[in-house]
Motif scaffolding. Structure first.
Motif, PDB file in Angstrom:
ATOM      1  N   GLU A 109     -49.476 -29.730  65.898  1.00  0.00           N
ATOM      2  CA  GLU A 109     -48.105 -29.784  65.383  1.00  0.00           C
ATOM      3  C   GLU A 109     -48.002 -29.190  63.976  1.00  0.00           C
ATOM      4  N   VAL A 110     -49.001 -29.432  63.145  1.00  0.00           N
ATOM      5  CA  VAL A 110     -48.933 -28.873  61.792  1.00  0.00           C
ATOM      6  C   VAL A 110     -49.186 -27.367  61.792  1.00  0.00           C
ATOM      7  N   GLU A 111     -49.897 -26.878  62.781  1.00  0.00           N
ATOM      8  CA  GLU A 111     -50.074 -25.427  62.901  1.00  0.00           C
ATOM      9  C   GLU A 111     -48.724 -24.747  63.120  1.00  0.00           C
ATOM     10  N   SER A 112     -47.838 -25.381  63.876  1.00  0.00           N
ATOM     11  CA  SER A 112     -46.486 -24.844  64.082  1.00  0.00           C
ATOM     12  C   SER A 112     -45.719 -24.774  62.769  1.00  0.00           C
ATOM     13  N   ILE A 113     -45.893 -25.787  61.932  1.00  0.00           N
ATOM     14  CA  ILE A 113     -45.223 -25.803  60.628  1.00  0.00           C
ATOM     15  C   ILE A 113     -45.773 -24.683  59.741  1.00  0.00           C
ATOM     16  N   ALA A 114     -47.083 -24.513  59.736  1.00  0.00           N
ATOM     17  CA  ALA A 114     -47.699 -23.450  58.925  1.00  0.00           C
ATOM     18  C   ALA A 114     -47.221 -22.079  59.385  1.00  0.00           C
ATOM     19  N   PHE A 130     -40.865 -38.201  59.835  1.00  0.00           N
ATOM     20  CA  PHE A 130     -40.460 -39.564  60.150  1.00  0.00           C
ATOM     21  C   PHE A 130     -41.442 -40.071  61.197  1.00  0.00           C
ATOM     22  N   GLY A 131     -42.541 -40.573  60.714  1.00  0.00           N
ATOM     23  CA  GLY A 131     -43.656 -41.024  61.533  1.00  0.00           C
ATOM     24  C   GLY A 131     -44.918 -40.813  60.731  1.00  0.00           C
ATOM     25  N   ARG A 132     -46.019 -40.805  61.418  1.00  0.00           N
ATOM     26  CA  ARG A 132     -47.311 -40.695  60.722  1.00  0.00           C
ATOM     27  C   ARG A 132     -48.003 -39.399  61.065  1.00  0.00           C
ATOM     28  N   MET A 133     -48.869 -38.986  60.155  1.00  0.00           N
ATOM     29  CA  MET A 133     -49.630 -37.758  60.321  1.00  0.00           C
ATOM     30  C   MET A 133     -51.107 -38.074  60.103  1.00  0.00           C
ATOM     31  N   LEU A 134     -51.945 -37.551  60.974  1.00  0.00           N
ATOM     32  CA  LEU A 134     -53.384 -37.718  60.779  1.00  0.00           C
ATOM     33  C   LEU A 134     -53.800 -37.094  59.450  1.00  0.00           C
ATOM     34  N   PRO A 135     -54.683 -37.747  58.704  1.00  0.00           N
ATOM     35  CA  PRO A 135     -55.139 -37.157  57.435  1.00  0.00           C
ATOM     36  C   PRO A 135     -55.748 -35.767  57.637  1.00  0.00           C
ATOM     37  N   ASP A 136     -56.485 -35.577  58.734  1.00  0.00           N
ATOM     38  CA  ASP A 136     -57.058 -34.257  59.023  1.00  0.00           C
ATOM     39  C   ASP A 136     -55.968 -33.216  59.242  1.00  0.00           C
ATOM     40  N   ALA A 137     -54.861 -33.639  59.845  1.00  0.00           N
ATOM     41  CA  ALA A 137     -53.757 -32.713  60.088  1.00  0.00           C
ATOM     42  C   ALA A 137     -53.103 -32.303  58.772  1.00  0.00           C
ATOM     43  N   GLN A 138     -52.923 -33.259  57.872  1.00  0.00           N
ATOM     44  CA  GLN A 138     -52.326 -32.924  56.574  1.00  0.00           C
ATOM     45  C   GLN A 138     -53.260 -32.002  55.785  1.00  0.00           C
ATOM     46  N   ASP A 139     -54.556 -32.256  55.859  1.00  0.00           N
ATOM     47  CA  ASP A 139     -55.524 -31.378  55.192  1.00  0.00           C
ATOM     48  C   ASP A 139     -55.466 -29.967  55.762  1.00  0.00           C
ATOM     49  N   ARG A 140     -55.386 -29.868  57.085  1.00  0.00           N
ATOM     50  CA  ARG A 140     -55.318 -28.551  57.740  1.00  0.00           C
ATOM     51  C   ARG A 140     -54.052 -27.819  57.327  1.00  0.00           C
ATOM     52  N   LEU A 141     -52.919 -28.528  57.267  1.00  0.00           N
ATOM     53  CA  LEU A 141     -51.664 -27.909  56.849  1.00  0.00           C
ATOM     54  C   LEU A 141     -51.780 -27.380  55.427  1.00  0.00           C
ATOM     55  N   ARG A 142     -52.323 -28.198  54.541  1.00  0.00           N
ATOM     56  CA  ARG A 142     -52.482 -27.785  53.141  1.00  0.00           C
ATOM     57  C   ARG A 142     -53.381 -26.555  53.034  1.00  0.00           C
ATOM     58  N   GLU A 143     -54.500 -26.546  53.770  1.00  0.00           N
ATOM     59  CA  GLU A 143     -55.437 -25.417  53.744  1.00  0.00           C
ATOM     60  C   GLU A 143     -54.807 -24.142  54.316  1.00  0.00           C
ATOM     61  N   SER A 144     -54.098 -24.279  55.444  1.00  0.00           N
ATOM     62  CA  SER A 144     -53.467 -23.110  56.071  1.00  0.00           C
ATOM     63  C   SER A 144     -52.438 -22.475  55.146  1.00  0.00           C
ATOM     64  N   LEU A 145     -51.655 -23.323  54.471  1.00  0.00           N
ATOM     65  CA  LEU A 145     -50.630 -22.810  53.569  1.00  0.00           C
ATOM     66  C   LEU A 145     -51.247 -22.242  52.287  1.00  0.00           C
ATOM     67  N   ALA A 146     -52.283 -22.888  51.783  1.00  0.00           N
ATOM     68  CA  ALA A 146     -52.940 -22.405  50.564  1.00  0.00           C
ATOM     69  C   ALA A 146     -53.555 -21.030  50.790  1.00  0.00           C
TER      70      ALA A 146
END
Length: 187
Positions: A109-114, A130-146
């Motif tokens: 799901e975070v790959e779609s956002i990236a 509005f819900g929860r996100m796996l910590p690994d998913a948030q890390d992946r999103l941050r890395e993909s965007l960075a």
């Protein structure tokens, strides 16, 4: 237990005893989902209006809807920052993404956002889940965007709910102000 002077009882054995079980439920989306269910019950037009109200409350004028696969609601916004003497002016481009998650938001799901952020050609991404996100998913999103030189601000769970309570109006809601002790509007 009766203690004499200088005697103590160690509670170490009893501290943090049930954290593993509690974390299991927390990470698997079982604990305290009342607010998430409310968001999930909103129709698409109601959720879209809530998102627009949040953006307006944050001072993000004239959001432009941005459609992307796998992203529920997203808007492209330009924020102009000027010095008081008008000598310096910068324009920031943001993609504001709003997602509702029944369970934990995962890496797919975070790959779609990236991908949406890259396609929108923005400098910053503001994600509200509005819900929860796996910590690994948030890390992946941050890395993909960075990797694309895109900044990230991400609010999930109770902070996202606070944002909605501060600036949005939920159907059937009788309160007009924030229901939590924390408020973005009061910052």
């Amino acid at each position: 237990v009766r203690l004499r002077w200088r005697e103590s009882v160690s509670l170490h054995r009893f501290q943090n005893r049930n954290l593993l079980k509690m974390d299991h439920f927390r990470w698997h989306g079982v604990e305290d989902q009342f607010e998430v269910v409310t968001m999930l019950e909103l129709t698409k037009p109601q959720f879209e209006q809530l998102c627009r109200n949040v953006l307006a409350g944050l001072g993000m004028a004239k959001p432009i809807a941005f459609s992307a696969p796998g992203v529920e609601q997203s808007y492209r916004v330009e924020i102009v920052r000027e010095s008081s003497d008008k000598m310096f002016r910068t324009v920031e481009t943001w993609l504001c993404v709003f997602q509702r998650s029944r369970l934990l938001m995962d890496i797919d799901e975070v790959e779609s956002i990236a991908k949406a952020a890259i396609a929108a050609n923005v400098q910053q991404v503001f994600v509200v889940v509005f819900g929860r996100m796996l910590p690994d998913a948030q890390d992946r999103l941050r890395e993909s965007l960075a990797a694309e030189d895109i900044g990230l601000a991400c609010l999930t769970d109770s902070l996202a709910q606070c944002l909605a309570s501060d600036f949005g109006t939920l159907p059937g809601s009788k309160s007009t102000g924030p229901e939590h002790g924390f408020s973005f509007a009061r910052l």
